[in-house]
Each structure stands twice: as C-alpha cells, then as structure tokens.
Design a protein around this motif. Structure first.
Motif, short mmCIF file in Angstrom:
data_model
loop_
_atom_site.label_atom_id
_atom_site.label_comp_id
_atom_site.label_asym_id
_atom_site.label_seq_id
_atom_site.Cartn_x
_atom_site.Cartn_y
_atom_site.Cartn_z
N MET A 1 14.10 -29.45 -64.57
CA MET A 1 14.58 -28.07 -64.55
C MET A 1 13.49 -27.07 -64.15
SD MET A 1 17.80 -28.21 -65.55
CE MET A 1 18.28 -26.71 -66.38
N THR A 2 12.25 -27.50 -64.16
CA THR A 2 11.15 -26.56 -63.88
C THR A 2 11.29 -25.87 -62.52
OG1 THR A 2 9.64 -27.80 -65.30
CG2 THR A 2 8.65 -26.32 -63.68
N PRO A 3 11.59 -26.60 -61.43
CA PRO A 3 11.77 -25.90 -60.15
C PRO A 3 12.88 -24.85 -60.20
CG PRO A 3 11.54 -28.26 -59.80
CD PRO A 3 11.70 -28.06 -61.27
N LEU A 4 13.97 -25.17 -60.90
CA LEU A 4 15.07 -24.20 -61.02
C LEU A 4 14.64 -22.99 -61.83
CD1 LEU A 4 18.20 -26.48 -61.60
CD2 LEU A 4 17.62 -25.15 -59.58
N TYR A 5 13.83 -23.20 -62.87
CA TYR A 5 13.33 -22.07 -63.65
C TYR A 5 12.54 -21.11 -62.77
CZ TYR A 5 14.56 -24.41 -68.06
OH TYR A 5 15.23 -24.98 -69.10
N TYR A 6 11.73 -21.66 -61.87
CA TYR A 6 10.93 -20.81 -61.00
C TYR A 6 11.82 -20.04 -60.02
CZ TYR A 6 6.20 -22.08 -62.39
OH TYR A 6 5.02 -22.21 -63.09
N VAL A 7 12.78 -20.75 -59.42
CA VAL A 7 13.67 -20.08 -58.46
C VAL A 7 14.45 -18.97 -59.14
CG1 VAL A 7 15.68 -20.39 -56.97
CG2 VAL A 7 13.87 -22.11 -56.97
N ILE A 8 15.07 -19.28 -60.28
CA ILE A 8 15.88 -18.29 -60.98
C ILE A 8 15.03 -17.11 -61.46
CG2 ILE A 8 17.25 -17.90 -63.08
CD1 ILE A 8 18.32 -20.74 -62.76
N SER A 9 13.88 -17.41 -62.04
CA SER A 9 13.06 -16.34 -62.59
C SER A 9 12.48 -15.44 -61.50
CB SER A 9 11.92 -16.93 -63.44
OG SER A 9 11.06 -17.75 -62.66
N VAL A 10 12.14 -16.01 -60.34
CA VAL A 10 11.62 -15.19 -59.25
C VAL A 10 12.68 -14.19 -58.79
CG1 VAL A 10 10.98 -15.26 -56.80
CG2 VAL A 10 9.86 -16.80 -58.42
N VAL A 11 13.89 -14.66 -58.57
CA VAL A 11 14.97 -13.76 -58.12
C VAL A 11 15.30 -12.75 -59.20
CG1 VAL A 11 17.36 -13.64 -57.31
CG2 VAL A 11 15.90 -15.55 -56.61
N LEU A 12 15.39 -13.23 -60.44
CA LEU A 12 15.76 -12.35 -61.56
C LEU A 12 14.72 -11.24 -61.76
CD1 LEU A 12 18.05 -12.26 -63.74
CD2 LEU A 12 16.47 -13.47 -65.24
N VAL A 13 13.47 -11.63 -61.81
CA VAL A 13 12.40 -10.65 -62.02
C VAL A 13 12.29 -9.71 -60.82
CG1 VAL A 13 9.91 -10.36 -62.27
CG2 VAL A 13 11.11 -12.10 -63.62
N GLY A 14 12.51 -10.23 -59.61
CA GLY A 14 12.46 -9.39 -58.42
C GLY A 14 13.50 -8.28 -58.47
N PHE A 15 14.74 -8.64 -58.83
CA PHE A 15 15.78 -7.62 -58.97
C PHE A 15 15.45 -6.64 -60.10
CE2 PHE A 15 18.70 -10.31 -56.45
CZ PHE A 15 19.31 -9.34 -55.69
N HIS A 16 14.91 -7.18 -61.19
CA HIS A 16 14.62 -6.30 -62.33
C HIS A 16 13.51 -5.31 -62.00
CE1 HIS A 16 12.91 -5.23 -66.34
NE2 HIS A 16 14.19 -5.13 -66.63
N ASN A 17 12.52 -5.73 -61.21
CA ASN A 17 11.45 -4.82 -60.82
C ASN A 17 11.99 -3.64 -60.01
OD1 ASN A 17 9.48 -6.32 -62.11
ND2 ASN A 17 8.95 -7.49 -60.26
N VAL A 18 12.99 -3.94 -59.16
CA VAL A 18 13.59 -2.88 -58.35
C VAL A 18 14.48 -1.99 -59.20
CG1 VAL A 18 15.12 -2.38 -56.41
CG2 VAL A 18 13.47 -4.25 -56.24
#
Length: 306
Positions: A1-18
């Motif tokens: 699940m680690t690769p999925l955690y990175y993919v999901i968290s990158v997109v999630l945090v990117g949207f949240h920063n905006v």
C-alpha cells in the motif's frame, strides 16, 4: 500500500495547499474539497479503462444471439459449452468481467484512502502527509461539528455525523443503482436482456447497492464523499456515452436517431437517402395513340373484283 499512500497523499496535499489559500486550512471544507479533487484526478486517469469497458460491454451485447445458439447446441455438454463460449469471447475481443474492471482497480485506492483517513486522527503519517498534517486532516470538522474521520457507527453520539453519513450512504447507494439501471434500460438490445450477460448485470444491479449500503455505515465521512463523487462521475460519464454513442439496436440508439432526424429537419436538410434539392416530378400522361382497327374480312367474290 505504500506506493498508493504516496500517490494519494501527493494529490490530496497538493489540492489542500491550493484550497488552503482561500479556505480555512484546518477546516473540514478544504479537506473535503481536496478529497473531491483527488476523486476527479483518479477518475480522469481511468477514462481509457472506461472506454475499454464500454467497448467490451457493447461487444458482449452484440454477441448474445451467438451465445444463445451455443447454449442450444451444447446445452447438454457444459465443458464444451464453456470452451466454445470463451472462444467466442476471445474472437469478439471481450469478456464478461470487463464491466467490473473500473471498480476492481479503484478498490485498492479506496482502501488506501480509508486507512489514511482512519489513522490520520492518531497522527500516523503516510506518504507526504506528515504526522502534524495527518492529525490536522483527521481532526478537521465539516460545518464545525462533523469530523470527517467519524463514521455512522463511530461518532461519539454526535447526531449530525449520523445524519450526514446516512445521506451520503443513501446517495452512494442510489447512484450505484441508477448507473447500472441506466445501462440496462437504455443501452442493452432486447436479445441481450435474457442471456447470461443480462443475468450478471441484474445481479450487479441489486447486489452492489446492498454491499455499499451495508459497508457504508462503517466508512468515514471523507471516504463517503470520495465514493459518492466517484459514482456521480460514473453516472454522468455513462450518460454522455450512451446518449452520443449508443449500441445499435438499443432504445438509446433509437432515441439518438430520432434526435438526429429532428436536428436535420430544423436545419432544412433532406432525410438520409434523399438528394438535397431534388424535385419530385409528377407522372405525365403520354398522348393517347389512335386505336388500330382490323380490316373487315372479305368474301372470295369481293377479293376477285379487286
């Protein structure tokens, strides 16, 4: 699940920063909208797979008459029937499980998001989501009273959580049912409504909503937003495809033909098969020919006189 955690968290945090620049970064609205953004990104990435699913489903519909012929021919021999049916599927470039591919591919993402939200309240880091950011995410509250990590079953007695969770579960269940119902009622030929493929579709029509309804009461609010948004995307995407590129011999195909005829009539175009500007000519009667009279029969004496 680690690769999925990175993919999901990158997109999630990117949207949240905006979104955090215009909304409260610690509020539930910014995190919920980030989850919606994550859903849209994932579904956009799955569009090629959806197109493949549509093509495979259409091929399944079109070969149903041949499947019925095989059933009549090899109904007494199940092994031979299975072999011939699989050969037919291979020849048509399809398989009966193609319609499940988008759901199957989304399930790992779904579970990764589920665990990420569930463990975020305890400050457990995943991917690029740090412990501090994870705790902020897990404790974010929508409308100031509804933690997005709470569920219908686990809500510390907060009735607003139960109400919102119930609404989202019903929306998730209804959109799943309507999407499948839309496919069966509008984009399946009459011949395909009684074969094994139709039985599979009918099973999914009633089984999937029940599965989501039962499991939904244990999903965090954030996950419910993800799945409901995904279902709405699927329903809209399928509606567009059925309306603009329906399978031949289906109610949707007949409706599209009727719309095309009405559109052509509004633009003044001749119906298909007629030459534009052609003028209908009336049949012109030819002048009557004079009747031909047979000469009178003459006697022998009359002929001698001539």
């Amino acid at each position: 699940m680690t690769p999925l955690y990175y993919v999901i968290s990158v997109v999630l945090v990117g949207f949240h920063n905006v979104l955090g620049t215009v909304l409260d970064p610690e509020g539930g609205a910014s995190w919920v909208l980030s989850i919606v953004g994550l859903t849209l990104v994932i579904r956009a990435a799955l569009i090629p797979l959806f197109v493949k699913q549509i093509k495979s489903s259409r091929n399944m519909q079109l070969i149903q008459p041949k499947v019925k012929e095989l059933q009549k021919k090899y109904g007494h021999d199940r092994e031979r029937l299975a072999q011939e049916t699989m050969a037919l599927y291979k020849e048509a470039g399809t398989n009966p499980f193609a319609s499940c591919l988008p759901i199957l591919l989304q399930m790992p993402i779904f579970f990764a998001l589920f665990r990420l939200i569930d463990q975020a309240a305890d400050g457990k880091a995943h991917g690029v989501l740090t412990s501090e950011r994870a705790k902020e995410f897990g404790q974010a509250e929508l409308f100031g009273t509804i933690p997005i990590s709470d569920t219908f079953l686990s809500n510390d007695g907060e009735w607003t959580v139960m109400v919102l969770a119930a609404v989202l579960v019903l929306a998730m269940t209804a959109t799943t049912f309507l999407t499948q119902r839309q496919l069966m009622s509008k984009n399946m030929p009459a011949d395909a409504l009684s074969g094994p493929y139709a039985q599979q579709q009918k099973m999914l029509l009633y089984v999937l909503p029940v599965v989501f309804a039962v499991g939904g009461i244990a999903f965090p609010i954030g996950v419910l937003f993800y799945w409901t948004t995904s279902n709405l995307w699927t329903m809209g995407q399928q509606f567009y495809v059925i309306r603009n590129n329906p399978a031949p011999g289906t109610p949707a195909f007949a409706a599209k033909q009727e719309r095309d005829r009405a559109k052509a009539a509004r633009k003044g175009k001749a119906p298909e098969g007629e030459q534009p500007g052609a003028v209908a000519t009336e049949a012109v009667d030819e002048p009557a020919r004079p009747a031909r009279h047979q000469p009178k029969r003459q006697t022998r004496s009359q002929r001698k006189k001539r």
